[in-house]
Write a protein that holds these residues in place. Structure first.
Motif, PDB file in Angstrom:
ATOM      1  N   ALA A 293      -0.276  47.786  -7.012  1.00 12.23           N
ATOM      2  CA  ALA A 293      -0.839  48.227  -8.286  1.00 12.23           C
ATOM      3  C   ALA A 293       0.228  48.893  -9.150  1.00 12.23           C
ATOM      4  O   ALA A 293       0.294  48.650 -10.370  1.00 12.23           O
TER       5      ALA A 293
ATOM      6  N   LEU B 117      -3.003  41.244  -9.513  1.00  9.96           N
ATOM      7  CA  LEU B 117      -3.292  42.527 -10.138  1.00  9.96           C
ATOM      8  C   LEU B 117      -2.804  42.572 -11.579  1.00  9.96           C
ATOM      9  O   LEU B 117      -3.447  43.186 -12.442  1.00  9.96           O
ATOM     10  N   ARG B 118      -1.691  41.921 -11.851  1.00  5.81           N
ATOM     11  CA  ARG B 118      -1.228  41.845 -13.240  1.00  5.81           C
ATOM     12  C   ARG B 118      -2.220  41.054 -14.090  1.00  5.81           C
ATOM     13  O   ARG B 118      -2.503  41.409 -15.238  1.00  5.81           O
TER      14      ARG B 118
ATOM     15  N   LEU C  98      -0.063  49.455 -13.159  1.00  5.67           N
ATOM     16  CA  LEU C  98      -1.290  50.248 -13.186  1.00  5.67           C
ATOM     17  C   LEU C  98      -1.010  51.700 -12.822  1.00  5.67           C
ATOM     18  O   LEU C  98      -0.132  51.991 -12.003  1.00  5.67           O
TER      19      LEU C  98
ATOM     20  N   ARG D 238      -5.347  43.180 -14.625  1.00  3.12           N
ATOM     21  CA  ARG D 238      -5.032  44.559 -15.028  1.00  3.12           C
ATOM     22  C   ARG D 238      -5.975  45.108 -16.096  1.00  3.12           C
ATOM     23  O   ARG D 238      -6.431  46.249 -15.988  1.00  3.12           O
TER      24      ARG D 238
ATOM     25  N   SER E 205      -5.402  52.191  -8.819  1.00  2.00           N
ATOM     26  CA  SER E 205      -6.393  51.128  -8.653  1.00  2.00           C
ATOM     27  C   SER E 205      -7.800  51.611  -8.984  1.00  2.00           C
ATOM     28  O   SER E 205      -8.728  50.809  -9.078  1.00  2.00           O
TER      29      SER E 205
ATOM     30  N   ALA F 176       2.407  46.344 -10.575  1.00  2.00           N
ATOM     31  CA  ALA F 176       1.716  45.581 -11.615  1.00  2.00           C
ATOM     32  C   ALA F 176       1.526  46.388 -12.900  1.00  2.00           C
ATOM     33  O   ALA F 176       0.950  45.884 -13.872  1.00  2.00           O
TER      34      ALA F 176
ATOM     35  N   ILE G 208      -9.108  46.410 -14.395  1.00  2.19           N
ATOM     36  CA  ILE G 208      -8.894  47.602 -13.576  1.00  2.19           C
ATOM     37  C   ILE G 208      -8.683  48.823 -14.468  1.00  2.19           C
ATOM     38  O   ILE G 208      -9.123  49.930 -14.150  1.00  2.19           O
ATOM     39  N   GLU G 209      -8.042  48.624 -15.589  1.00  2.00           N
ATOM     40  CA  GLU G 209      -7.814  49.737 -16.511  1.00  2.00           C
ATOM     41  C   GLU G 209      -9.111  50.219 -17.156  1.00  2.00           C
ATOM     42  O   GLU G 209      -9.233  51.401 -17.503  1.00  2.00           O
TER      43      GLU G 209
END
Length: 392
Positions: free
Chosen positions: A122, A94-95, A127, A98, A130, A125, A101-102
């Motif tokens: 998340a 997830l990192r 965020l 990222r 998610s 990580a 996802i952002e």
């Protein structure tokens, strides 16, 4: 399959394991699709799932609705979720992804992962959420996020609403097919392969509708009873991976080998576990008239051709198991509130209309339900693109 918009492979610097992200298509610059974790996960598998998400989104397009379909995407990690290092691997993945996802990929639980686990990883990580990429599309972000959080807090019989709506949609798909064929619920036998979130909820809704679940399969094997299983007892005895404690079995319940589910006599088969469960070999043993794909891609294309040739109807995953994803967005965009009865009513009505449309198109075109679903998507995608655009 069309070429996806974006495809990437990530290699973990600690374990060497690989993760994948495929964005099949964007609508208004955003895509939607879950993140799965399973040993043997591949880029091709994730790409197929991402294309399926594009279809699921388009199939639920309602010009009058607040929920506007997004593009399709999918993530995958090649690791056993039971591995001691699985959570740390999830956080590192997830990192790594990222930025996507952002900005353009909304994701959540899928095979091998729970939403609670995805949310926790998340946050670790860095965020916000998610699904934060969709927030700029909301009229009132604070109210929408509160509505979704309230919906996730709703429980029915001790089970979270988010764990039930998908199975409600699968069950309604099966019931719609039975109704169109004039088959009564009483006396109709069901086999459910996989008793996790989706399979378990499907078994519950079908049983409560009056059907008889005669077999379920989990990682330990197949549990069968021709007179019907005590579904509620089995569900209450599951662990987090959907494995049933055999101590709750009754004297008439049979313990059979792991692959025996395919040979149990029934009218409806619900594969609700891993992909590719029905192949060209075990399809010969299937007696069901309908296969209702609760899992993603559980029937191999070659097997589906053979099944179709001998009169078995496969209700495809892109329709059947699309209820969970749609429920997220119906709730977030405000088509429904954080209420179980409202969620189930909306899910049943939407899934019934979609299955009826798909089967009517299949009859009219002389094709399979899957081909009909693809045709409906092909009609809708240009309409969605014209109205909303891929990137804006």
């Amino acid at each position: 399959m069309t070429t996806p918009l974006m495809s990437l492979t990530w290699t973990d610097h600690v374990t060497g394991r690989r993760g994948f992200l495929v964005v099949d298509q964007l609508v208004r610059g955003v895509s939607s699709g879950g993140l799965r974790m399973r040993p043997g996960c591949t880029l091709d598998e994730v790409a197929s799932l991402a294309r399926g998400m594009t279809m699921k989104e388009a199939l639920h397009y309602n010009p009058e609705g607040r929920y506007v379909p997004l593009g399709g995407a999918k993530g995958g990690i090649d690791c056993d979720p039971r591995d001691p290092g699985a959570y740390e691997l999830l956080v590192r993945y997830l990192r790594a992804v990222r930025p996507y996802i952002e900005s353009l990929w909304t994701t959540g639980e899928d095979l091998g992962l729970t939403q609670d686990l995805v949310d926790r990883a998340a946050a670790e990580a860095g965020l916000v959420s998610s699904i934060q990429a969709v927030f700029p599309l909301l009229d009132d972000e604070a109210a929408a996020r509160r509505r979704l959080a309230d919906a996730f807090a709703v429980e029915v019989d001790g089970i979270g609403l988010d764990g039930l709506v998908g199975g409600c949609g699968v069950a309604e798909s099966a019931l719609t097919a039975l109704d169109l064929a004039g088959v009564p619920y009483a006396g109709t036998r069901v086999v459910v392969q996989g008793l996790g979130t989706m399979g378990g909820a499907t078994a519950r809704f079908l049983t409560r509708a009056g059907l008889t679940v005669v077999a379920v399969g989990d990682i330990k094997g197949t549990i069968s009873n021709p007179d019907g299983l005590d579904v509620e007892a089995l569900l209450a005895a599951r662990d987090v991976y959907g494995t049933v404690d055999r101590a709750v079995l009754r004297p008439g319940d049979l313990e059979l080998p792991a692959d025996a589910w395919s040979a149990v006599d029934a009218e409806v088969l619900v594969p609700a576990a891993v992909s590719y469960a029905v192949d060209t070999v075990n399809q010969e043993r299937i007696t069901a008239r309908w296969i209702v794909e609760a899992a993603n891609m559980p029937v191999l294309p070659e097997a589906e051709e053979l099944l179709t040739a001998r009169g078995v109807t496969v209700l495809p995953d892109v329709v059947v198991n699309s209820g969970t994803n749609a429920w997220w967005w119906w709730t977030l965009f405000g088509d429904i509130g954080p209420d179980a009865d409202e969620a189930f009513t909306h899910t049943r009505r939407s899934m019934r209309a979609l299955v009826e449309q798909m089967l009517a198109r299949a009859r009219a075109d002389g094709t399979t339900p899957r081909a009909a679903a693809h045709a409906i998507v092909a009609d809708r995608l240009p309409v969605i693109a014209e109205r909303f655009g891929w990137y804006r």
